[in-house]
Scaffold this motif. Structure first.
Motif, mmCIF file in Angstrom:
data_model
loop_
_atom_site.group_PDB
_atom_site.id
_atom_site.type_symbol
_atom_site.label_atom_id
_atom_site.label_comp_id
_atom_site.label_asym_id
_atom_site.label_seq_id
_atom_site.Cartn_x
_atom_site.Cartn_y
_atom_site.Cartn_z
ATOM 1 N N SER A 137 38.332 40.826 35.310
ATOM 2 C CA SER A 137 36.965 41.023 35.814
ATOM 3 C C SER A 137 36.757 42.397 36.432
ATOM 4 N N ILE A 138 37.813 42.963 37.007
ATOM 5 C CA ILE A 138 37.661 44.269 37.654
ATOM 6 C C ILE A 138 37.438 45.346 36.598
ATOM 7 N N GLN A 139 36.277 45.977 36.664
ATOM 8 C CA GLN A 139 35.933 47.010 35.692
ATOM 9 C C GLN A 139 36.184 48.421 36.214
ATOM 10 N N GLN A 140 36.175 48.541 37.531
ATOM 11 C CA GLN A 140 36.410 49.849 38.136
ATOM 12 C C GLN A 140 37.046 49.634 39.496
ATOM 13 N N MET A 141 37.978 50.501 39.863
ATOM 14 C CA MET A 141 38.662 50.368 41.150
ATOM 15 C C MET A 141 38.813 51.741 41.789
ATOM 16 N N GLU A 142 38.401 51.841 43.042
ATOM 17 C CA GLU A 142 38.584 53.059 43.819
ATOM 18 C C GLU A 142 39.457 52.743 45.026
ATOM 19 N N LEU A 143 40.372 53.635 45.329
ATOM 20 C CA LEU A 143 41.346 53.408 46.393
ATOM 21 C C LEU A 143 41.223 54.480 47.458
ATOM 22 N N LEU B 220 40.609 44.110 50.166
ATOM 23 C CA LEU B 220 39.788 44.095 48.966
ATOM 24 C C LEU B 220 38.299 44.082 49.326
ATOM 25 N N GLN B 221 37.547 45.004 48.733
ATOM 26 C CA GLN B 221 36.106 45.051 48.919
ATOM 27 C C GLN B 221 35.434 44.990 47.552
ATOM 28 N N LEU B 222 34.419 44.080 47.438
ATOM 29 C CA LEU B 222 33.753 43.885 46.156
ATOM 30 C C LEU B 222 32.397 44.568 46.149
ATOM 31 N N ASN B 223 32.173 45.371 45.109
ATOM 32 C CA ASN B 223 30.851 45.977 44.899
ATOM 33 C C ASN B 223 30.184 45.256 43.745
ATOM 34 N N HIS B 224 28.973 44.778 43.968
ATOM 35 C CA HIS B 224 28.272 44.041 42.919
ATOM 36 C C HIS B 224 27.635 45.005 41.921
ATOM 37 N N LEU B 225 27.586 44.577 40.684
ATOM 38 C CA LEU B 225 26.953 45.381 39.635
ATOM 39 C C LEU B 225 25.439 45.423 39.826
#
Length: 507
Positions: free
Chosen positions: A454-460, A502-507
């Motif tokens: 499900s994760i399409q993009q990840m920033e660290l 973990l932080q989720l950003n909605h599309l």
């Protein structure tokens, strides 16, 4: 649809059949094999011809191998011959008698073809760029110089361990006089090729029965804990000491040497003499025992003609293992290998060890679920076993253990217990590497706990004692992933000094 191919290697010392399978998923593996110690080169008469007794032994052996081939319903059976038949004065008669008796058309390899096939088998199984390759057979030996994974020079010696043993009988050991005479002949053969001395200080890769025997004897003598001789490095002094110890032993005492098979007891000394003489002449840095050779090269050349030479043996072998274990969730393991790589790049952005750690972590991530093809419950222990006993070409024995431990990592205590028999290879520093990368793999797997990618993009981002993982996902929530990240966060922080959030950003 799978296909099966048989390769018969008619050597001077032994006749071997290896049956390979190409699966419908593009993988390949050995499914059967047989060996007979025929000693054809010892059956050459005074006229330089293979005796009728030798021809009969060959025909009898080939008929047995045909029965095995029939049982496996082979798509092709390829018989190849090397020095014993190549150098025989009655080569044409041998080939014709075999054709009449078995229907098999033997292909007699030239010395150069033999060297090229041996090189292809070796180079596809080791991550080595340049060196000398020495294949000591029963009636001939091939020396090849390769630079940047390409053959530069090669030639074939007209002698091997069986033919030399016939002339320098080592039944009661090898005397100084006979050793000097043997070495003189080897040195004379090499002196005709001036290019050899221009490339000193390269490793000597040794293939063939003599090389494998050397590895097994040395491992038995040192209680070596790993069960493979392939890609086994040896120092010059260790080999010299072993050679001089063995050459003084009569044959009846040699039989008791651990690691030395019965069919090689009489020819091991001349084989070692050739090996050590070549090593000293080329001023090699060290030995590497290679378990792949002629038959493997023939297989790649004949049955993968579109790309017989692999530039990255590790990637190739990982893909082959994955294709053999079709139950591995490929999309999931590929996804977490990408996530793990991104995590490691952030965590080790200023660390010079990062690049080799990326190799270990990527390999472990792609194979970490391999054990589930046996059983899901406790699949980690099966993962460890399968990786340790698979052909992970391009990695050293220590590196294979590292990858296996990272892939199967559950906790520090369990990792230590799993490695308790490998103390000779794994230091405390390497244990720490396993712990660090093991937790990174756990975190990457947690980020795809639902196995939906499900994760399409990840920033660290590193903030004081936190690793902020900001992700954009196809799902409106990552409940499974969030729960799993929180579950491992404490142990991760103990190892890395930072807590993953973990932080989720909605599309």
């Amino acid at each position: 649809m799978s296909q099966r191919y048989g390769i018969i290697d008619i050597g001077s010392n032994s006749i071997r059949l290896v049956i390979y399978e190409k699966t419908e998923h593009g993988a390949h593996r050995v499914v059967d094999g047989s060996k007979r110690s025929a000693r054809l080169s010892s059956k050459i008469n005074e006229r330089g011809e293979l005796s009728q007794e030798g021809i009969n032994v060959l025909i009898e052996t080939l008929k047995v191998y045909q029965l095995l081939a029939k049982q496996h319903q082979l798509d092709a059976l390829v018989p190849l011959a090397t020095a014993a038949i190549r150098n025989a004065g009655n080569q044409a008669e041998i080939v014709e008698q075999v054709k009449q008796a078995t229907g098999l058309a033997i292909r007699v390899l030239t010395g150069r073809e033999e060297a090229e096939y041996g090189f292809l088998g070796m180079i596809n199984s080791l991550s080595v760029q340049s060196g000398f390759l020495l294949d000591i057979g029963g009636g001939s030996s091939e020396l090849t110089l390769f630079l940047n994974r390409k053959i530069v020079h090669t030639f074939s010696f007209p002698f091997g361990c069986v033919s030399f043993n016939k002339r320098f009988d080592s039944k009661n050991g090898l005397s100084d006089v006979d050793l000097d005479a043997l070495k003189s002949e080897v040195l004379q053969a090499m002196s005709d090729h001036e290019w050899i001395t221009r490339y000193a200080h390269l490793p000597l890769i040794a293939v063939g029965g003599t090389a494998r025997a050397l590895g097994k004897i040395h491992q038995a003598a040192t209680d070596y804990p790993f069960s493979q001789t392939h890609n086994y490095p040896l120092a010059s002094q260790s080999v010299l000491e072993l050679f001089h110890e063995l050459r003084l032993l009569p044959q009846d005492k040699r039989k008791k040497i651990a690691g030395l098979s019965k069919d090689r007891v009489d020819v091991i000394i001349p084989g070692f003499a050739i090996l050590t003489t070549v090593f000293q002449y080329i001023q090699a840095t060290h030995y590497i025992i290679c378990g792949a050779g002629l038959r493997d090269g023939v297989f790649h050349k004949l049955f993968f003609p579109e790309q017989p030479l692999q530039q990255n043996p590790l990637d190739y072998s990982v893909e082959n293992i994955i294709a053999l274990h079709t139950a591995i969730p490929h999309a999931h393991t590929k996804h977490i290998s990408q996530l793990a790589d991104q995590l490691l790049s952030c965590l080790m952005q200023h660390d010079s060890s990062k690049e080799i750690f990326r190799v270990y972590l990527n390999t472990a991530a792609r194979l970490y679920r391999i054990g589930a093809t046996i059983e899901y419950y406790h699949y980690e222990k099966h993962t460890f076993y399968l990786i340790v006993h698979s052909h992970l070409n391009g990695l050293t024995h220590k590196e294979i253990l590292l990858v296996a431990s990272i892939a199967s990592f559950r906790s520090k205590g369990k990792a230590k217990a799993e490695l308790k028999d490998y103390g000779q290879l794994i230091s405390n520093e390497e244990l720490d590497t396993i712990f660090r990368l093991g937790y990174v793999l756990q975190l990457a797997a947690a980020l795809d706990r639902s196995e939906t990618q499900s994760i399409q993009q990840m920033e660290l981002k590193l903030e004081q004692d936190k690793l902020i993982i900001s992700v954009t996902a196809a799902q409106t929530d990552l409940e499974l992933e969030s729960h799993k990240v929180k579950e491992i966060a404490t142990d991760f922080k103990k190892q890395w000094g930072i807590k993953p959030v973990l932080q989720l950003n909605h599309l």
